[in-house]
Structures are given as structure tokens and as C-alpha cells.
Design a protein around this motif. Structure first.
Motif, PDB file in Angstrom:
ATOM      1  N   MET A   1      63.893   4.277  20.112  1.00 33.71           N
ATOM      2  CA  MET A   1      64.746   3.922  20.755  1.00 33.71           C
ATOM      3  C   MET A   1      65.727   5.270  21.068  1.00 33.71           C
ATOM      4  O   MET A   1      65.588   5.636  20.245  1.00 33.71           O
ATOM      5  CB  MET A   1      65.402   2.588  19.965  1.00 33.71           C
ATOM      6  N   VAL A   2      65.289   5.324  22.335  1.00 33.05           N
ATOM      7  CA  VAL A   2      66.491   6.297  22.782  1.00 33.05           C
ATOM      8  C   VAL A   2      67.336   6.419  23.286  1.00 33.05           C
ATOM      9  O   VAL A   2      67.955   5.649  24.345  1.00 33.05           O
ATOM     10  CB  VAL A   2      65.076   7.262  23.391  1.00 33.05           C
ATOM     11  N   GLY A   3      68.638   6.850  22.416  1.00 33.56           N
ATOM     12  CA  GLY A   3      69.708   6.591  22.245  1.00 33.56           C
ATOM     13  C   GLY A   3      70.269   7.714  24.138  1.00 33.56           C
ATOM     14  O   GLY A   3      69.507   8.916  24.115  1.00 33.56           O
ATOM     15  N   ILE A   4      70.669   7.731  25.007  1.00 34.56           N
ATOM     16  CA  ILE A   4      71.622   8.348  25.692  1.00 34.56           C
ATOM     17  C   ILE A   4      72.798   9.297  25.633  1.00 34.56           C
ATOM     18  O   ILE A   4      73.921   8.317  24.835  1.00 34.56           O
ATOM     19  CB  ILE A   4      72.042   7.563  27.085  1.00 34.56           C
ATOM     20  N   PRO A   5      73.381  10.215  26.093  1.00 35.04           N
ATOM     21  CA  PRO A   5      73.967  11.387  25.611  1.00 35.04           C
ATOM     22  C   PRO A   5      75.301  10.349  26.172  1.00 35.04           C
ATOM     23  O   PRO A   5      75.350  10.114  27.760  1.00 35.04           O
ATOM     24  CB  PRO A   5      73.939  12.315  25.597  1.00 35.04           C
ATOM     25  N   LYS A   6      76.775  10.719  26.029  1.00 33.49           N
ATOM     26  CA  LYS A   6      78.147  11.295  26.117  1.00 33.49           C
ATOM     27  C   LYS A   6      78.298  11.684  27.470  1.00 33.49           C
ATOM     28  O   LYS A   6      77.736  12.651  26.897  1.00 33.49           O
ATOM     29  CB  LYS A   6      79.031  10.067  25.402  1.00 33.49           C
ATOM     30  N   PRO A   7      79.144  11.179  28.499  1.00 30.35           N
ATOM     31  CA  PRO A   7      78.905  12.409  29.834  1.00 30.35           C
ATOM     32  C   PRO A   7      80.373  13.245  28.993  1.00 30.35           C
ATOM     33  O   PRO A   7      81.176  12.119  28.469  1.00 30.35           O
ATOM     34  CB  PRO A   7      79.211  11.136  30.799  1.00 30.35           C
ATOM     35  N   ALA A   8      80.284  14.335  29.300  1.00 35.71           N
ATOM     36  CA  ALA A   8      81.504  15.520  28.460  1.00 35.71           C
ATOM     37  C   ALA A   8      83.024  15.079  29.070  1.00 35.71           C
ATOM     38  O   ALA A   8      82.975  14.439  30.495  1.00 35.71           O
ATOM     39  CB  ALA A   8      80.714  16.993  29.076  1.00 35.71           C
ATOM     40  N   LYS A   9      83.795  15.340  28.379  1.00 36.24           N
ATOM     41  CA  LYS A   9      84.987  14.769  29.050  1.00 36.24           C
ATOM     42  C   LYS A   9      85.487  15.628  30.097  1.00 36.24           C
ATOM     43  O   LYS A   9      85.527  16.707  29.587  1.00 36.24           O
ATOM     44  CB  LYS A   9      85.775  15.302  27.538  1.00 36.24           C
ATOM     45  N   ALA A  10      86.125  14.937  31.094  1.00 35.28           N
ATOM     46  CA  ALA A  10      87.153  16.387  31.730  1.00 35.28           C
ATOM     47  C   ALA A  10      87.910  16.672  31.463  1.00 35.28           C
ATOM     48  O   ALA A  10      89.087  15.808  30.843  1.00 35.28           O
ATOM     49  CB  ALA A  10      86.751  15.481  33.127  1.00 35.28           C
ATOM     50  N   LYS A  11      87.910  18.465  31.716  1.00 33.44           N
ATOM     51  CA  LYS A  11      89.571  19.018  31.091  1.00 33.44           C
ATOM     52  C   LYS A  11      90.659  19.083  32.738  1.00 33.44           C
ATOM     53  O   LYS A  11      90.167  18.530  33.634  1.00 33.44           O
ATOM     54  CB  LYS A  11      88.980  20.512  31.145  1.00 33.44           C
ATOM     55  N   LYS A  12      91.604  18.394  31.758  1.00 37.87           N
ATOM     56  CA  LYS A  12      92.573  18.941  33.058  1.00 37.87           C
ATOM     57  C   LYS A  12      93.494  20.269  33.239  1.00 37.87           C
ATOM     58  O   LYS A  12      94.388  20.605  33.010  1.00 37.87           O
ATOM     59  CB  LYS A  12      93.441  17.621  32.241  1.00 37.87           C
ATOM     60  N   VAL A  13      92.632  20.800  33.723  1.00 40.30           N
ATOM     61  CA  VAL A  13      92.847  21.913  34.210  1.00 40.30           C
ATOM     62  C   VAL A  13      94.041  22.960  35.396  1.00 40.30           C
ATOM     63  O   VAL A  13      95.140  23.305  35.118  1.00 40.30           O
ATOM     64  CB  VAL A  13      91.576  23.075  34.330  1.00 40.30           C
ATOM     65  N   ALA A  14      93.060  21.524  36.598  1.00 40.83           N
ATOM     66  CA  ALA A  14      93.756  21.811  38.166  1.00 40.83           C
ATOM     67  C   ALA A  14      95.698  20.978  38.175  1.00 40.83           C
ATOM     68  O   ALA A  14      96.581  21.290  38.396  1.00 40.83           O
ATOM     69  CB  ALA A  14      93.591  20.868  38.933  1.00 40.83           C
ATOM     70  N   SER A  15      95.825  20.392  37.337  1.00 39.02           N
ATOM     71  CA  SER A  15      97.317  19.366  37.077  1.00 39.02           C
ATOM     72  C   SER A  15      97.963  20.147  35.607  1.00 39.02           C
ATOM     73  O   SER A  15      99.263  19.882  35.760  1.00 39.02           O
ATOM     74  CB  SER A  15      97.062  17.728  36.378  1.00 39.02           C
ATOM     75  N   ALA A  16      97.715  20.675  35.154  1.00 37.35           N
ATOM     76  CA  ALA A  16      98.037  21.327  33.889  1.00 37.35           C
ATOM     77  C   ALA A  16      99.265  22.329  34.192  1.00 37.35           C
ATOM     78  O   ALA A  16      99.227  23.370  35.501  1.00 37.35           O
ATOM     79  CB  ALA A  16      97.604  22.522  33.185  1.00 37.35           C
ATOM     80  N   ARG A  17     100.172  22.069  33.997  1.00 34.81           N
ATOM     81  CA  ARG A  17     101.891  23.454  34.526  1.00 34.81           C
ATOM     82  C   ARG A  17     102.019  24.471  33.820  1.00 34.81           C
ATOM     83  O   ARG A  17     101.341  24.350  32.705  1.00 34.81           O
ATOM     84  CB  ARG A  17     103.404  22.863  33.457  1.00 34.81           C
ATOM     85  N   PRO A  18     102.466  25.198  34.806  1.00 38.53           N
ATOM     86  CA  PRO A  18     102.139  26.724  34.782  1.00 38.53           C
ATOM     87  C   PRO A  18     103.114  27.314  33.783  1.00 38.53           C
ATOM     88  O   PRO A  18     104.090  26.820  33.082  1.00 38.53           O
ATOM     89  CB  PRO A  18     102.514  26.689  36.016  1.00 38.53           C
ATOM     90  N   GLN A  19     102.409  28.096  32.509  1.00 38.80           N
ATOM     91  CA  GLN A  19     103.139  28.922  31.648  1.00 38.80           C
ATOM     92  C   GLN A  19     103.957  30.379  31.988  1.00 38.80           C
ATOM     93  O   GLN A  19     103.099  30.976  32.992  1.00 38.80           O
ATOM     94  CB  GLN A  19     102.170  28.362  30.997  1.00 38.80           C
ATOM     95  N   LEU A  20     105.058  29.939  32.370  1.00 34.32           N
ATOM     96  CA  LEU A  20     105.192  31.221  32.702  1.00 34.32           C
ATOM     97  C   LEU A  20     106.386  32.039  31.119  1.00 34.32           C
ATOM     98  O   LEU A  20     106.715  31.151  30.232  1.00 34.32           O
ATOM     99  CB  LEU A  20     107.382  30.315  32.915  1.00 34.32           C
ATOM    100  N   THR A  21     106.130  32.955  31.088  1.00 28.70           N
ATOM    101  CA  THR A  21     107.223  33.700  30.053  1.00 28.70           C
ATOM    102  C   THR A  21     108.455  34.227  30.074  1.00 28.70           C
ATOM    103  O   THR A  21     109.167  33.888  31.244  1.00 28.70           O
ATOM    104  CB  THR A  21     105.778  35.444  30.263  1.00 28.70           C
TER     105      THR A  21
END
Length: 89
Positions: A1-21
Motif C-alpha cells: 500500500m502506497v501512502g499519500i504525502p501530506k500537503p505542505a504547510k502554508a506560510k503566513k508571509v502576507a499577514s506578518a507584521r512589518p518589522q521596523l528598525t
């Protein structure tokens, strides 16, 4: 029996707070002081609830202890948390 791979996790790049110096915070503070002193029209961009919002108006008051400022936009005052400010033009 062949297993189905899990989908990759989505990254939360668009909603990340901007980093200020530290330089960015210093520049924002200087522009806030100048705009309040000369009562000039400014465009303030904030990051609130995972979205960027822009407001154009005149700073009517600012309180450094509470971190809240009032921006007069079309005859009404909008309260803005100074920690949410991303840029000022």
C-alpha cells in the motif's frame, strides 16, 4: 500500500507584521513631532488586524504615555495607536 504525502504547510508571509528598525521608529517620531508642531497634513499608514490602512489628515493631539494620537480627518477625530504606525508621509 502506497501512502499519500501530506500537503505542505502554508506560510503566513502576507499577514506578518512589518518589522521596523530603531532608525524607522526614530524617523516616525521626528515626522510626528514636525507634523504636530506645524499642523501640516500627513498620510499615516497603520497595520491593524492584518491589513494596511492609510489615513490623511492633521494631527490634533498625541499622548506619549498612553500611546494614542488623534488624527483629524474630514471634521472627525480618529484615534490611532502609535504602536500600529508603519509609515508617515
Amino acid at each position: 500500500m502506497v501512502g499519500i504525502p501530506k500537503p505542505a504547510k502554508a506560510k503566513k508571509v502576507a499577514s506578518a507584521r512589518p518589522q521596523l528598525t530603531e532608525y524607522d521608529y526614530q524617523e516616525i517620531g521626528e515626522k510626528l513631532n514636525d507634523a504636530q508642531e506645524f499642523e501640516s497634513v500627513v498620510e499615516i499608514t497603520i497595520f491593524h488586524q492584518k491589513k494596511h490602512k492609510s489615513f490623511v489628515g492633521v494631527i490634533s493631539s498625541a499622548d506619549g504615555q498612553t500611546g494614542v494620537m488623534s488624527l483629524r480627518v474630514n471634521y472627525e477625530d480618529i484615534k490611532i495607536n502609535m504602536n500600529d504606525i508603519v509609515s508617515i508621509k
